[in-house]
Design a protein around this motif. Structure first.
Motif, PDB file in Angstrom:
ATOM      1  N   SER A 210       0.804  -1.253  -0.134  1.00 32.79           N
ATOM      2  CA  SER A 210      -0.073  -0.249   0.158  1.00 32.79           C
ATOM      3  C   SER A 210       0.850   1.320   0.145  1.00 32.79           C
ATOM      4  CB  SER A 210      -0.849  -0.012   1.312  1.00 32.79           C
ATOM      5  OG  SER A 210      -0.057   0.226   2.425  1.00 32.79           O
ATOM      6  N   PRO A 211       0.244   2.406  -0.032  1.00 36.33           N
ATOM      7  CA  PRO A 211       0.979   3.644  -0.228  1.00 36.33           C
ATOM      8  C   PRO A 211       1.828   3.799   1.339  1.00 36.33           C
ATOM      9  CG  PRO A 211      -1.039   4.166  -1.051  1.00 36.33           C
ATOM     10  CD  PRO A 211      -1.272   2.562  -0.608  1.00 36.33           C
ATOM     11  N   THR A 212       1.512   3.197   2.179  1.00 37.91           N
ATOM     12  CA  THR A 212       2.320   3.232   3.574  1.00 37.91           C
ATOM     13  C   THR A 212       3.228   2.285   3.352  1.00 37.91           C
ATOM     14  OG1 THR A 212       0.767   1.706   4.662  1.00 37.91           O
ATOM     15  CG2 THR A 212       0.047   4.109   4.659  1.00 37.91           C
ATOM     16  N   GLY A 213       3.367   1.304   2.802  1.00 33.14           N
ATOM     17  CA  GLY A 213       4.557   0.521   2.947  1.00 33.14           C
ATOM     18  C   GLY A 213       3.962  -1.123   2.723  1.00 33.14           C
ATOM     19  N   CYS A 214       4.832  -2.058   2.843  1.00 33.53           N
ATOM     20  CA  CYS A 214       4.745  -3.379   2.435  1.00 33.53           C
ATOM     21  C   CYS A 214       4.826  -4.145   3.948  1.00 33.53           C
ATOM     22  CB  CYS A 214       6.254  -3.878   1.759  1.00 33.53           C
ATOM     23  SG  CYS A 214       5.864  -5.484   0.836  1.00 33.53           S
ATOM     24  N   GLU A 215       3.722  -4.944   4.185  1.00 33.67           N
ATOM     25  CA  GLU A 215       3.680  -5.726   5.328  1.00 33.67           C
ATOM     26  C   GLU A 215       3.032  -6.986   5.390  1.00 33.67           C
ATOM     27  OE1 GLU A 215       1.198  -3.514   7.930  1.00 33.67           O
ATOM     28  OE2 GLU A 215      -0.446  -2.986   6.450  1.00 33.67           O
TER      29      GLU A 215
ATOM     30  N   GLU B 174     -12.223   3.599   8.867  1.00 29.55           N
ATOM     31  CA  GLU B 174     -10.936   4.231   8.086  1.00 29.55           C
ATOM     32  C   GLU B 174      -9.920   3.284   8.456  1.00 29.55           C
ATOM     33  OE1 GLU B 174      -8.784   6.563   5.902  1.00 29.55           O
ATOM     34  OE2 GLU B 174     -11.038   6.956   6.370  1.00 29.55           O
ATOM     35  N   LYS B 175      -9.665   2.400   9.370  1.00 32.89           N
ATOM     36  CA  LYS B 175      -8.641   1.303   9.507  1.00 32.89           C
ATOM     37  C   LYS B 175      -8.680   0.131   8.777  1.00 32.89           C
ATOM     38  CE  LYS B 175      -7.535   2.586  14.123  1.00 32.89           C
ATOM     39  NZ  LYS B 175      -7.462   2.353  15.773  1.00 32.89           N
TER      40      LYS B 175
ATOM     41  N   HIS C 168      -4.910   1.554  -4.689  1.00 34.44           N
ATOM     42  CA  HIS C 168      -3.595   1.493  -4.330  1.00 34.44           C
ATOM     43  C   HIS C 168      -3.043   0.367  -3.553  1.00 34.44           C
ATOM     44  CE1 HIS C 168      -3.466   4.761  -7.188  1.00 34.44           C
ATOM     45  NE2 HIS C 168      -3.923   5.565  -6.074  1.00 34.44           N
ATOM     46  N   ILE C 169      -3.914  -0.665  -3.241  1.00 35.71           N
ATOM     47  CA  ILE C 169      -3.723  -1.813  -2.037  1.00 35.71           C
ATOM     48  C   ILE C 169      -3.737  -2.890  -2.938  1.00 35.71           C
ATOM     49  CG2 ILE C 169      -4.529  -3.242  -0.484  1.00 35.71           C
ATOM     50  CD1 ILE C 169      -5.629  -1.074   1.096  1.00 35.71           C
TER      51      ILE C 169
END
Length: 554
Positions: free
Chosen positions: A218-223, A278-279, A296-297
């Protein structure tokens, strides 16, 4: 994993995932990249062979799209159903001169290839390709109307630009110069998560011989959102309790862990609390009311070894098909089953002697099935659009190429898309080799154990693969009976909870697990189409567990 998604220019609904062009192949050894390209941008005409029974213009459908009430991909597929023309959204190559990491798709309508749409995600590229096709299609329909008599006319001429440096088509994405960063990120985050889990419980390190994990980008990173280990299935007999895990292979365990992650995010979405909603990773389609991942996920699958079954086809079988017997070809590329960890071809005499043993389809065959039906399964399909993986990364140092898994996962289901119901398609993941995510000191000394974990879990669970239940010393135990949190009964309990939160009263009328599954009509239709297709193509008959194993309630 990849769900049916909306692009950056989303207009609202998203009725179906992009569909791959079907490569009609009489033999599984035909080159999957050997396809003709048709002249792009040809306007709608008699030569497109739209055999429409409806002579009037579908004005309401077009108006909804123009108002922005219908997503481009959805509108294009609705139009294809209304006018009864053949539609594929096909991944292709980026336009010459375009650099950077871009995906490219084009709509192919009755053999005519329309303009190429590009985007930084596959979702965005599919959306753009649909917009470009609709622009030409609607203009042609509004200017000329739908012809009452459609003449066949000559087929479009195939062209092949042999000198083009970017003409090669790959199954996963357009050919680009820049290295795919996720290829490096995935092994790293999987290794980090596995090491973290083992750091708390070093006594279980030996269960890490075979690892599978689902990774969200996702735009916040890879997990890592779900992880599983294991290489065997149970010796217990099927029972109408839903509390025994029959298959504890790594990818099956990781997939069921992923389902727990999806249920958890559905509860967040339906919580009626804006902060919790939202989470959630989901957003809702206002037309169908089904959920899909937020823009974008994407999700991706990591495997520490080639999955059991047809993916492990010997290289000489793939490369020299004329040098071996037809029986051996069927034996290797056909469906496989697993009995207590051992693999058998559906065509082998050994399989026929299995008798009353509990049988599971091989991991390869299950991945192939999930790439058609979605990784979410029947119960979750009541709430969400089909989930497909965008990439499969193989971190197996002994593996030198991916041709076997490409054939087993992609080519065996070529040609099925047009027979599938709405929402479902053959989604071809990008398959590649990556570095191993497993620490060098990991030794599979506990092969009968299976670890599971998903994002949000405070503790991992350890399952005895042979017993199909949690071990006595498992960090997490759901009850004194040791039923795993991955068992069918646990999934049905979560399903009922989500149905209640989503106010889906009709789903709560299902008394048994089987009833809840069978209520997912489109999913069951797609499953039936897939099984019939595989048998008709000579790959063998899909093995179902005895119905008694689904006749339970909670």
């Amino acid at each position: 994993m990849k769900m049916m998604m909306r692009g950056a220019s989303s207009r609202g609904s998203s009725l179906t995932h992009s569909q791959w062009s079907n490569i009609s192949s009489p033999s599984p050894f035909n080159d999957i990249n050997n396809s003709n390209t048709y002249l792009p941008g040809q306007p709608l005409s008699a030569s497109t062979k739209i055999n429409s029974k409806q002579k009037s213009l579908p004005r309401e459908l077009i108006d909804r799209y123009k108002r922005g009430d219908t997503h481009p991909v959805s509108a294009l597929y609705q139009l294809s159903q209304t006018l009864q023309f053949q539609l594929d959204l096909k991944e292709t190559v980026t336009t010459a001169g375009i650099t950077g990491f871009y995906f490219a798709f084009c709509a192919v309508i009755d053999g005519i290839q329309y303009k190429t749409g590009m985007g930084i995600t596959k979702k965005e590229a599919r959306s753009k390709a649909s917009e470009l096709a609709l622009e030409e299609l609607i203009a042609s329909l509004e200017n000329d109307g739908i012809p009452s008599d459609v003449s066949e006319g000559p087929p479009p001429l195939p062209v092949r630009e042999k000198d083009s440096p970017i003409q090669e088509i790959h199954s996963g994405r357009a050919v680009i110069e820049r290295k795919n960063p996720i290829k490096d990120q995935v092994p790293s985050v999987v290794k980090e998560m596995f090491t973290k889990l083992m750091g708390s419980y070093p006594e279980f390190t030996g269960c890490g011989g075979t690892v599978a994990a689902f990774v969200m980008l996702s735009p916040t990173g890879c997990e890592v959102v779900a992880l599983g280990t294991g290489s065997s299935n149970t010796k217990a007999s099927p029972a109408p309790t839903g509390r025994i895990l029959h298959d504890s292979h790594a990818v099956v365990t990781a997939r069921r862990s992923l389902m727990r992650f999806l249920y958890r995010n559905l509860l967040l979405f339906f919580s009626k609390n804006s902060a919790l909603e939202e989470k959630s990773v989901f957003q809702q389609d206002q037309t169908t009311k089904l959920l899909s991942f937020k823009n974008h996920i994407t999700l991706h699958l990591y495997l520490s070894q080639l999955p059991k079954g047809a993916a492990q086809i010997p290289s000489q079988l793939r490369l020299n098909p004329l040098s071996i017997s037809a029986w051996e070809v069927n034996n290797q590329i056909g469906l496989h089953v697993v009995v207590e960890g051992k693999v058998f071809s559906k065509f082998s005499s050994s399989y026929e002697q299995m008798g009353s043993h509990v049988v599971s389809m091989s991991a390869t065959d299950k991945i192939m099935q999930w790439q058609v039906l979605g990784f979410q399964g029947a119960l979750l399909s009541h709430f969400i659009e089909p989930v497909y993986v965008s990439s499969i990364f193989i971190g197996d140092g002994s593996c030198s190429d991916t041709r076997g898994i490409e054939m087993a996962v992609n080519q065996r289901v070529d040609g099925i898309t047009s027979a599938l119901p709405l929402y479902y398609c053959v989604y071809r993941p990008h398959i590649s080799l990556v570095s191993s995510a497993m620490p060098p000191d990991t030794h599979p000394t506990q092969k009968s154990l299976s670890l599971n974990w998903s994002q949000g879990d405070l503790m991992m669970e350890m399952v005895s693969a042979l017993e199909g239940k949690s071990t006595e010393d498992s960090p997490f135990k759901s009850s004194p009976a040791l039923a795993s949190r991955l068992c069918k009964a646990a999934m049905l309990s979560r399903f009922n909870l989500v149905a209640k939160e989503a106010q889906r009263e009709e789903l709560l009328t299902a008394v048994t697990y089987r009833e809840a599954k069978m209520m997912a009509k489109l999913y069951q239709e797609a499953k039936s189409v897939l099984k019939s297709y595989l048998e008709r193509k000579g790959y063998g008959q899909w093995v179902e567990k005895p119905p008694i194993s689904d006749h339970f309630s909670v």
